[in-house]
Design a protein around this motif. Sequence first.
Motif, PDB file in Angstrom:
ATOM      1  N   MET A 206       0.850  -1.184   0.000  1.00  0.00           N
ATOM      2  CA  MET A 206       0.000   0.000   0.000  1.00  0.00           C
ATOM      3  C   MET A 206       0.886   1.234   0.000  1.00  0.00           C
ATOM      4  SD  MET A 206      -2.938  -1.167   2.747  1.00  0.00           S
ATOM      5  CE  MET A 206      -4.054   0.159   2.288  1.00  0.00           C
ATOM      6  N   THR A 207       0.465   2.254  -0.716  1.00  0.00           N
ATOM      7  CA  THR A 207       1.267   3.470  -0.821  1.00  0.00           C
ATOM      8  C   THR A 207       0.428   4.703  -0.492  1.00  0.00           C
ATOM      9  OG1 THR A 207       0.774   3.675  -3.186  1.00  0.00           O
ATOM     10  CG2 THR A 207       2.776   2.470  -2.570  1.00  0.00           C
ATOM     11  N   ALA A 208       1.133   5.748  -0.095  1.00  0.00           N
ATOM     12  CA  ALA A 208       0.489   7.032   0.192  1.00  0.00           C
ATOM     13  C   ALA A 208       1.559   8.116   0.154  1.00  0.00           C
ATOM     14  CB  ALA A 208      -0.199   7.017   1.549  1.00  0.00           C
ATOM     15  N   SER A 209       1.135   9.335  -0.027  1.00  0.00           N
ATOM     16  CA  SER A 209       2.082  10.453  -0.012  1.00  0.00           C
ATOM     17  C   SER A 209       1.402  11.687   0.553  1.00  0.00           C
ATOM     18  CB  SER A 209       2.606  10.738  -1.430  1.00  0.00           C
ATOM     19  OG  SER A 209       1.544  11.072  -2.298  1.00  0.00           O
ATOM     20  N   TRP A 210       2.190  12.530   1.195  1.00  0.00           N
ATOM     21  CA  TRP A 210       1.711  13.784   1.754  1.00  0.00           C
ATOM     22  C   TRP A 210       2.921  14.683   1.991  1.00  0.00           C
ATOM     23  CZ3 TRP A 210       0.473   9.079   4.183  1.00  0.00           C
ATOM     24  CH2 TRP A 210       1.434   8.634   5.104  1.00  0.00           C
ATOM     25  N   CYS A 215      11.703  13.329   7.784  1.00  0.00           N
ATOM     26  CA  CYS A 215      12.670  13.098   8.860  1.00  0.00           C
ATOM     27  C   CYS A 215      12.983  11.617   9.047  1.00  0.00           C
ATOM     28  CB  CYS A 215      12.159  13.698  10.168  1.00  0.00           C
ATOM     29  SG  CYS A 215      10.653  12.905  10.804  1.00  0.00           S
ATOM     30  N   GLY A 216      12.062  10.748   8.622  1.00  0.00           N
ATOM     31  CA  GLY A 216      12.301   9.313   8.712  1.00  0.00           C
ATOM     32  C   GLY A 216      11.992   8.683  10.055  1.00  0.00           C
ATOM     33  N   LYS A 217      11.439   9.464  10.984  1.00  0.00           N
ATOM     34  CA  LYS A 217      11.141   8.906  12.306  1.00  0.00           C
ATOM     35  C   LYS A 217      10.109   7.784  12.224  1.00  0.00           C
ATOM     36  CE  LYS A 217      12.313  12.907  15.185  1.00  0.00           C
ATOM     37  NZ  LYS A 217      11.830  13.878  16.196  1.00  0.00           N
ATOM     38  N   CYS A 218       9.148   7.930  11.332  1.00  0.00           N
ATOM     39  CA  CYS A 218       8.109   6.906  11.199  1.00  0.00           C
ATOM     40  C   CYS A 218       8.709   5.577  10.752  1.00  0.00           C
ATOM     41  CB  CYS A 218       7.035   7.364  10.223  1.00  0.00           C
ATOM     42  SG  CYS A 218       7.665   7.869   8.599  1.00  0.00           S
ATOM     43  N   ILE A 219       9.672   5.639   9.848  1.00  0.00           N
ATOM     44  CA  ILE A 219      10.305   4.423   9.339  1.00  0.00           C
ATOM     45  C   ILE A 219      11.111   3.739  10.437  1.00  0.00           C
ATOM     46  CG2 ILE A 219      11.978   3.531   7.668  1.00  0.00           C
ATOM     47  CD1 ILE A 219      11.122   5.801   5.800  1.00  0.00           C
ATOM     48  N   LYS A 220      11.848   4.532  11.201  1.00  0.00           N
ATOM     49  CA  LYS A 220      12.658   3.976  12.286  1.00  0.00           C
ATOM     50  C   LYS A 220      11.787   3.392  13.395  1.00  0.00           C
ATOM     51  CE  LYS A 220      16.443   7.261  11.503  1.00  0.00           C
ATOM     52  NZ  LYS A 220      17.210   8.397  12.076  1.00  0.00           N
ATOM     53  N   GLU A 221      10.599   3.945  13.584  1.00  0.00           N
ATOM     54  CA  GLU A 221       9.726   3.522  14.680  1.00  0.00           C
ATOM     55  C   GLU A 221       9.022   2.200  14.387  1.00  0.00           C
ATOM     56  OE1 GLU A 221       7.928   4.052  18.497  1.00  0.00           O
ATOM     57  OE2 GLU A 221       9.657   4.954  17.495  1.00  0.00           O
ATOM     58  N   PRO A 223       8.129  -1.377  14.183  1.00  0.00           N
ATOM     59  CA  PRO A 223       8.752  -2.550  14.813  1.00  0.00           C
ATOM     60  C   PRO A 223       8.935  -3.728  13.859  1.00  0.00           C
ATOM     61  CG  PRO A 223       6.452  -2.413  15.438  1.00  0.00           C
ATOM     62  CD  PRO A 223       6.751  -1.162  14.665  1.00  0.00           C
ATOM     63  N   GLU A 224       8.174  -3.741  12.747  1.00  0.00           N
ATOM     64  CA  GLU A 224       8.237  -4.864  11.812  1.00  0.00           C
ATOM     65  C   GLU A 224       9.005  -4.532  10.531  1.00  0.00           C
ATOM     66  OE1 GLU A 224       7.028  -7.921  12.562  1.00  0.00           O
ATOM     67  OE2 GLU A 224       6.643  -7.053  14.529  1.00  0.00           O
ATOM     68  N   LYS A 225       9.584  -3.328  10.467  1.00  0.00           N
ATOM     69  CA  LYS A 225      10.329  -2.894   9.280  1.00  0.00           C
ATOM     70  C   LYS A 225       9.470  -3.000   8.015  1.00  0.00           C
ATOM     71  CE  LYS A 225      13.734  -2.531  12.126  1.00  0.00           C
ATOM     72  NZ  LYS A 225      13.995  -1.202  12.733  1.00  0.00           N
ATOM     73  N   ALA A 226       8.204  -2.654   8.167  1.00  0.00           N
ATOM     74  CA  ALA A 226       7.267  -2.767   7.047  1.00  0.00           C
ATOM     75  C   ALA A 226       7.180  -1.492   6.219  1.00  0.00           C
ATOM     76  CB  ALA A 226       5.873  -3.118   7.577  1.00  0.00           C
ATOM     77  N   LEU A 227       7.709  -0.398   6.743  1.00  0.00           N
ATOM     78  CA  LEU A 227       7.525   0.917   6.126  1.00  0.00           C
ATOM     79  C   LEU A 227       8.795   1.392   5.433  1.00  0.00           C
ATOM     80  CD1 LEU A 227       5.696   3.445   5.784  1.00  0.00           C
ATOM     81  CD2 LEU A 227       6.560   4.230   8.004  1.00  0.00           C
ATOM     82  N   SER A 228       8.615   1.967   4.256  1.00  0.00           N
ATOM     83  CA  SER A 228       9.741   2.553   3.527  1.00  0.00           C
ATOM     84  C   SER A 228       9.258   3.803   2.799  1.00  0.00           C
ATOM     85  CB  SER A 228      10.337   1.550   2.531  1.00  0.00           C
ATOM     86  OG  SER A 228       9.369   1.173   1.565  1.00  0.00           O
ATOM     87  N   MET A 229      10.200   4.611   2.325  1.00  0.00           N
ATOM     88  CA  MET A 229       9.846   5.829   1.604  1.00  0.00           C
ATOM     89  C   MET A 229      10.787   6.006   0.426  1.00  0.00           C
ATOM     90  SD  MET A 229       9.628   9.805   2.935  1.00  0.00           S
ATOM     91  CE  MET A 229      11.351   9.798   3.446  1.00  0.00           C
ATOM     92  N   ASP A 230      10.227   6.346  -0.726  1.00  0.00           N
ATOM     93  CA  ASP A 230      11.021   6.571  -1.925  1.00  0.00           C
ATOM     94  C   ASP A 230      10.488   7.805  -2.645  1.00  0.00           C
ATOM     95  OD1 ASP A 230      12.783   6.315  -4.047  1.00  0.00           O
ATOM     96  OD2 ASP A 230      11.516   4.876  -5.109  1.00  0.00           O
ATOM     97  N   ILE A 236       3.950   0.505   2.426  1.00  0.00           N
ATOM     98  CA  ILE A 236       3.805  -0.438   3.536  1.00  0.00           C
ATOM     99  C   ILE A 236       3.614  -1.841   2.968  1.00  0.00           C
ATOM    100  CG2 ILE A 236       2.270  -1.249   5.373  1.00  0.00           C
ATOM    101  CD1 ILE A 236       1.754   1.541   6.187  1.00  0.00           C
ATOM    102  N   ARG A 237       4.453  -2.773   3.416  1.00  0.00           N
ATOM    103  CA  ARG A 237       4.251  -4.185   3.080  1.00  0.00           C
ATOM    104  C   ARG A 237       3.225  -4.735   4.066  1.00  0.00           C
ATOM    105  NH1 ARG A 237       9.926  -6.968   3.211  1.00  0.00           N
ATOM    106  NH2 ARG A 237      10.151  -5.606   5.025  1.00  0.00           N
ATOM    107  N   THR A 238       2.024  -4.968   3.591  1.00  0.00           N
ATOM    108  CA  THR A 238       0.910  -5.286   4.481  1.00  0.00           C
ATOM    109  C   THR A 238       1.104  -6.590   5.244  1.00  0.00           C
ATOM    110  OG1 THR A 238      -0.279  -6.370   2.667  1.00  0.00           O
ATOM    111  CG2 THR A 238      -0.700  -4.026   3.021  1.00  0.00           C
ATOM    112  N   GLY A 239       1.896  -7.505   4.694  1.00  0.00           N
ATOM    113  CA  GLY A 239       2.116  -8.770   5.380  1.00  0.00           C
ATOM    114  C   GLY A 239       2.936  -8.628   6.645  1.00  0.00           C
TER     115      GLY A 239
END
Length: 266
Positions: A206-210, A215-221, A223-230, A236-239
């Motif tokens: 799933m993708t979204a943009s705003w 800052c990348g804090k959301c990615i670091k936070e 716990p499952e390393k499911a989030l990335s930004m490009d 988000i890898r939903t699995g």
Amino acid sequence: GVVAMVYALQHDDQITESGMRNDPISITRGIEFSLNDYRESGKAIGAIRAGHLTLMLTAGIDPSKVRTMYMAGASGTYVDPVKAKEVGLIVPYCTLAKQVGNTSLELAKDLAFDPDYLEELNSMRDKLLTDHTMFVSSDIFRDLYTYEYGYWAEGMPLSRYRRALERYGVDGYLDQKEPPRVDRLYERDIREIGESLSALDISPVMTASWSCSRCGKCIKECPEKALSMDDGTFSIRTGYCLGTACQRCQEICPLHSYDYSAYRLS
């Protein structure tokens, strides 16, 4: 998350015989936990506790002798055993909780490497069928769950449940609060299982943009390393994502611009 919420409400004395002191409780934006949620959760917890007692009493096992509990599946991966014991999900005399993770996948791996192992499993199955307890026809379960239901859903004092347990010779069952030692026997929910076998990642993204500071804090936070930004687009890898049970990515955003509800399948 539900187990943790029930634990928190009980631990902070938010539950009274007449209801909940603050109903509903706001967990995060758009998510609340109400008295009805507490009662519905309690019905499930109560069924499990009544089930444990039914199995032990039917088999002639003294509950005070049960010192080790094995937790598998979601309970063996995400549930906090200390909080689970506090709310009644594991036998209260347990001093050691072993979390074994995703045992279904482990069994599939074992069978793939050793097909003859199936014969041993079938033998085990036959033994289980020989001594089988059906809760639906068990007088013990019906009796115990009646008290569980009364306690969780109708405000029945716990003292009445204690008196009922005394009739079964397990008085003091609800008063064991010593936290268990936790032994986590897994690294992750679905771990790497060798070169000849691998877990396929077929979960959608799933993708979204705003507009944000990136800052990348959301990615670091996460716990499952499911989030990335490009290039300003979040994926988000939903699995892997814990979804509404977590939302740490949204809560950590310093600009409050992160919007979990904005995600769409890519």
